[in-house]
Enzyme design. Sequence first.
Site, PDB file in Angstrom:
ATOM      1  N   HIS A   4       0.860  -1.195   0.000  1.00 34.03           N
ATOM      2  CA  HIS A   4       0.000   0.000   0.000  1.00 34.03           C
ATOM      3  C   HIS A   4       0.899   1.250   0.000  1.00 34.03           C
ATOM      4  O   HIS A   4       1.768   1.362  -0.864  1.00 34.03           O
ATOM      5  CB  HIS A   4      -0.940  -0.082   1.212  1.00 34.03           C
ATOM      6  CG  HIS A   4      -2.087   0.878   1.242  1.00 34.03           C
ATOM      7  ND1 HIS A   4      -2.451   1.702   0.210  1.00 34.03           N
ATOM      8  CD2 HIS A   4      -2.993   1.140   2.222  1.00 34.03           C
ATOM      9  CE1 HIS A   4      -3.505   2.426   0.540  1.00 34.03           C
ATOM     10  NE2 HIS A   4      -3.862   2.117   1.758  1.00 34.03           N
ATOM     11  N   ASP A  63       2.779   5.416  -6.443  1.00 37.18           N
ATOM     12  CA  ASP A  63       4.018   5.290  -5.666  1.00 37.18           C
ATOM     13  C   ASP A  63       5.269   5.176  -6.520  1.00 37.18           C
ATOM     14  O   ASP A  63       6.376   5.163  -5.972  1.00 37.18           O
ATOM     15  CB  ASP A  63       3.914   4.062  -4.748  1.00 37.18           C
ATOM     16  CG  ASP A  63       2.881   4.275  -3.653  1.00 37.18           C
ATOM     17  OD1 ASP A  63       1.983   3.421  -3.504  1.00 37.18           O
ATOM     18  OD2 ASP A  63       2.958   5.318  -2.990  1.00 37.18           O
ATOM     19  N   HIS A  66      -2.180  -2.285  -9.694  1.00 41.61           N
ATOM     20  CA  HIS A  66      -3.193  -1.658  -8.842  1.00 41.61           C
ATOM     21  C   HIS A  66      -4.444  -2.517  -8.855  1.00 41.61           C
ATOM     22  O   HIS A  66      -4.791  -3.123  -9.867  1.00 41.61           O
ATOM     23  CB  HIS A  66      -3.551  -0.259  -9.363  1.00 41.61           C
ATOM     24  CG  HIS A  66      -4.198   0.605  -8.333  1.00 41.61           C
ATOM     25  ND1 HIS A  66      -5.542   0.546  -8.053  1.00 41.61           N
ATOM     26  CD2 HIS A  66      -3.691   1.522  -7.489  1.00 41.61           C
ATOM     27  CE1 HIS A  66      -5.827   1.415  -7.099  1.00 41.61           C
ATOM     28  NE2 HIS A  66      -4.723   2.017  -6.731  1.00 41.61           N
TER      29      HIS A  66
HETATM   30  C1  SDX Z   1      -1.459   2.094  -3.330  1.00 44.58           C
HETATM   31  O1  SDX Z   1      -6.179   0.644  -3.384  1.00 44.58           O
HETATM   32  C2  SDX Z   1      -5.709   1.860  -3.585  1.00 44.58           C
HETATM   33  O2  SDX Z   1      -6.368   2.741  -4.078  1.00 44.58           O
HETATM   34  C3  SDX Z   1      -4.269   2.052  -3.123  1.00 44.58           C
HETATM   35  C4  SDX Z   1      -3.619   3.380  -3.488  1.00 44.58           C
HETATM   36  C5  SDX Z   1      -4.247   4.551  -2.777  1.00 44.58           C
HETATM   37  O3  SDX Z   1      -4.106   5.681  -3.265  1.00 44.58           O
HETATM   38  O4  SDX Z   1      -4.781   4.348  -1.657  1.00 44.58           O
HETATM   39  O5  SDX Z   1      -3.714   3.596  -4.901  1.00 44.58           O
HETATM   40  C6  SDX Z   1      -2.143   3.397  -3.101  1.00 44.58           C
HETATM   41  O6  SDX Z   1      -1.414   1.291  -2.426  1.00 44.58           O
HETATM   42  C7  SDX Z   1      -0.905   1.775  -4.698  1.00 44.58           C
HETATM   43  C8  SDX Z   1      -0.277   0.354  -4.790  1.00 44.58           C
HETATM   44  C9  SDX Z   1       1.126   0.372  -4.196  1.00 44.58           C
HETATM   45  N1  SDX Z   1       1.676  -0.976  -4.128  1.00 44.58           N
HETATM   46  C10 SDX Z   1       2.677  -1.381  -4.962  1.00 44.58           C
HETATM   47  O7  SDX Z   1       3.116  -0.694  -5.884  1.00 44.58           O
HETATM   48  C11 SDX Z   1       3.246  -2.763  -4.641  1.00 44.58           C
HETATM   49  C12 SDX Z   1       3.430  -3.545  -5.951  1.00 44.58           C
HETATM   50  N2  SDX Z   1       2.087  -3.822  -6.478  1.00 44.58           N
HETATM   51  C13 SDX Z   1       1.524  -5.138  -6.211  1.00 44.58           C
HETATM   52  O8  SDX Z   1       1.839  -5.688  -4.962  1.00 44.58           O
HETATM   53  C14 SDX Z   1       0.041  -5.209  -6.619  1.00 44.58           C
HETATM   54  O9  SDX Z   1      -0.040  -4.730  -7.890  1.00 44.58           O
HETATM   55  C15 SDX Z   1      -1.010  -4.530  -5.756  1.00 44.58           C
HETATM   56  C16 SDX Z   1      -0.923  -4.931  -4.343  1.00 44.58           C
HETATM   57  C17 SDX Z   1      -0.914  -3.041  -5.881  1.00 44.58           C
HETATM   58  C18 SDX Z   1      -2.380  -4.964  -6.302  1.00 44.58           C
HETATM   59  O10 SDX Z   1      -2.464  -6.321  -6.081  1.00 44.58           O
HETATM   60  P1  SDX Z   1      -3.753  -7.187  -6.544  1.00 44.58           P
HETATM   61  O11 SDX Z   1      -4.828  -6.303  -7.030  1.00 44.58           O
HETATM   62  O12 SDX Z   1      -4.057  -8.144  -5.446  1.00 44.58           O
HETATM   63  O13 SDX Z   1      -3.227  -7.935  -7.805  1.00 44.58           O
HETATM   64  P2  SDX Z   1      -2.558  -9.367  -7.783  1.00 44.58           P
HETATM   65  O14 SDX Z   1      -1.531  -9.456  -6.722  1.00 44.58           O
HETATM   66  O15 SDX Z   1      -3.636 -10.398  -7.802  1.00 44.58           O
HETATM   67  O16 SDX Z   1      -1.779  -9.377  -9.200  1.00 44.58           O
HETATM   68  C19 SDX Z   1      -2.394  -9.822 -10.394  1.00 44.58           C
HETATM   69  C20 SDX Z   1      -1.237 -10.430 -11.198  1.00 44.58           C
HETATM   70  C21 SDX Z   1      -0.485 -11.514 -10.434  1.00 44.58           C
HETATM   71  O17 SDX Z   1       0.094 -12.371 -11.410  1.00 44.58           O
HETATM   72  P3  SDX Z   1      -0.633 -13.847 -11.672  1.00 44.58           P
HETATM   73  O18 SDX Z   1      -0.488 -14.587 -10.341  1.00 44.58           O
HETATM   74  O19 SDX Z   1      -2.061 -13.531 -12.013  1.00 44.58           O
HETATM   75  O20 SDX Z   1       0.175 -14.455 -12.786  1.00 44.58           O
HETATM   76  O21 SDX Z   1      -0.241  -9.423 -11.469  1.00 44.58           O
HETATM   77  C22 SDX Z   1       0.981  -9.760 -10.796  1.00 44.58           C
HETATM   78  C23 SDX Z   1       0.635 -10.781  -9.748  1.00 44.58           C
HETATM   79  O22 SDX Z   1       1.762 -11.650  -9.506  1.00 44.58           O
HETATM   80  N3  SDX Z   1       1.469  -8.500 -10.207  1.00 44.58           N
HETATM   81  C24 SDX Z   1       2.742  -8.117 -10.186  1.00 44.58           C
HETATM   82  C25 SDX Z   1       2.741  -6.845  -9.594  1.00 44.58           C
HETATM   83  N4  SDX Z   1       1.490  -6.505  -9.266  1.00 44.58           N
HETATM   84  C26 SDX Z   1       0.699  -7.526  -9.637  1.00 44.58           C
HETATM   85  N5  SDX Z   1       3.867  -8.735 -10.624  1.00 44.58           N
HETATM   86  C27 SDX Z   1       5.027  -8.042 -10.444  1.00 44.58           C
HETATM   87  N6  SDX Z   1       5.103  -6.805  -9.882  1.00 44.58           N
HETATM   88  C28 SDX Z   1       3.990  -6.184  -9.439  1.00 44.58           C
HETATM   89  N7  SDX Z   1       4.063  -4.988  -8.891  1.00 44.58           N
END
Ligand code: SDX
Length: 435
Positions: A275, A370, A314
């Site tokens: 997050h 971020d 996201h």
């Molecule tokens: C914020 O919710 C909000 O509005 C939050 C926010 C706000 O203003 O409040 O916007 C702020 O928290 C932004 C997000 C910051 N976090 C990160 O940047 C951390 C890296 N991102 C990931 O951890 C992820 O993308 C999330 C947590 C942001 C979202 O996760 P989801 O929606 O649960 O998606 P997921 O984990 O199910 O991913 C779907 C696929 C997966 O691959 P498969 O298993 O389907 O093959 O995408 C992949 C994931 O492995 N994936 C990533 C990735 N993000 C998703 N792979 C590599 N790097 C990434 N960053």
Amino acid sequence: MSKDSLTITDNRTGKTYEVPITYGTYERDGASIRSADLRQIKVQDEDFGLMGYDPAYLNTASCKSSVTYIDGDKGILRYRGYPIEQLAEKSTYLETAYLLLNGELPSSNELEGWEQTIASHGMIHESIRNFLDGFRWGSHTMGMLVSVLGAKSTFYPDARNMSSQELMELHISRLVSKVATVAAFCYRHSRGLPYIYPDASLGFAENFLNMLFNTPNTKYEPNPALVKALEVLFILHADHEQNCSASTMRGIGSSLADPYSATAGAAGALYGPLHGGANEAVLVMLQEIGDVKNVPEYIERVKRREVLLQGFGHRVYKNYDPRASIIKETADEVFEVTGRNPLIDIAKELERIALEDDFFVSRKLYPNVDFYSGIIYQAMGLPVDMYPVLFAIPRTAGWLAQWKEMMNDDEQKIARPRQVYTGYDTRDYVTMGDR
Ligand code: SDX
């Protein structure tokens, strides 16, 4: 039969049920059924009835809200209907906070009064310094902020009194203002620096920079370009509908816990690297990559699932996060003052490769808020542990807007989800000799 309904046939019993579909502002992405309407679907009369199973709430609307709207497919973000691009260009953080909290842009008198109120609440109780002295030198400032925000509830005899709108507004004003002072004090303590007290004659962002960087033996004048950049960053981070920390704020507030404790809990949720802690994780990642030539190998490690591409992806945006675009543009304006942060070249190369690679394209992974923000904060001279703190300061206004809406929502009760139990059926205690 009304078109706005579901007809559900339970194949276990052959019974059919009609469940109304309702909408919010948009039919396109606001259609919903009441999960409670599923409870009537039973096999035996004594059954609990059907639930919706939705781990991490991927498809669950916990509330109705008019504060913020996101269209994840189109990359749209609006606060009370106003596009984030227009607010970033034309508004200030305090004006945007007022909009989020009150639903309308303020008149000039309302804005002046709001700014004076916030300026008047800048000071914090002197004994907070004793709390801060208890933290080890170099402690993570976000951990300090979470702790002190929780402690704030013990400083006001009326903290747990939310019996009137006036009292709620008082709590809100205190928190919107003091979160910046506490944040700056955390930074100063963690670096062994003397505290710089808030200056009510300065604007919100300018006052914060002054508390961060002024020293008793010099005259610090924050560059207007940095003040403007921080205002924009605060506007962009102010709210984002039902994200993890906002949902936490609502959840804690739903038990009628005081807003100071709820804000501490929300900050705790924001601290996580998935997050708001991601902006810190991005800088750690960029520093680990170290050079543009190492980007391809890092991308391959991401694709081998050894690491995440921090700042990418996201839950809602399946397009470019509109905030990331604005932050990327703001970086250039900051660099004109601070000098270019070379890490942005690594970030831009990561983005360039990722946006051409099917691993990311197929998963609709784009830079989020971020990805570029920490690069700016570092250029401003802030250490990485302060980046989630910079996120928490403006998000406090959004958390409080969500909290205020929840407190005034007649439909809201204490948040208490159900579960699908998968454990043992009843069994008798086994004495030690028989184990
Ligand atoms: C914020 O919710 C909000 O509005 C939050 C926010 C706000 O203003 O409040 O916007 C702020 O928290 C932004 C997000 C910051 N976090 C990160 O940047 C951390 C890296 N991102 C990931 O951890 C992820 O993308 C999330 C947590 C942001 C979202 O996760 P989801 O929606 O649960 O998606 P997921 O984990 O199910 O991913 C779907 C696929 C997966 O691959 P498969 O298993 O389907 O093959 O995408 C992949 C994931 O492995 N994936 C990533 C990735 N993000 C998703 N792979 C590599 N790097 C990434 N960053």
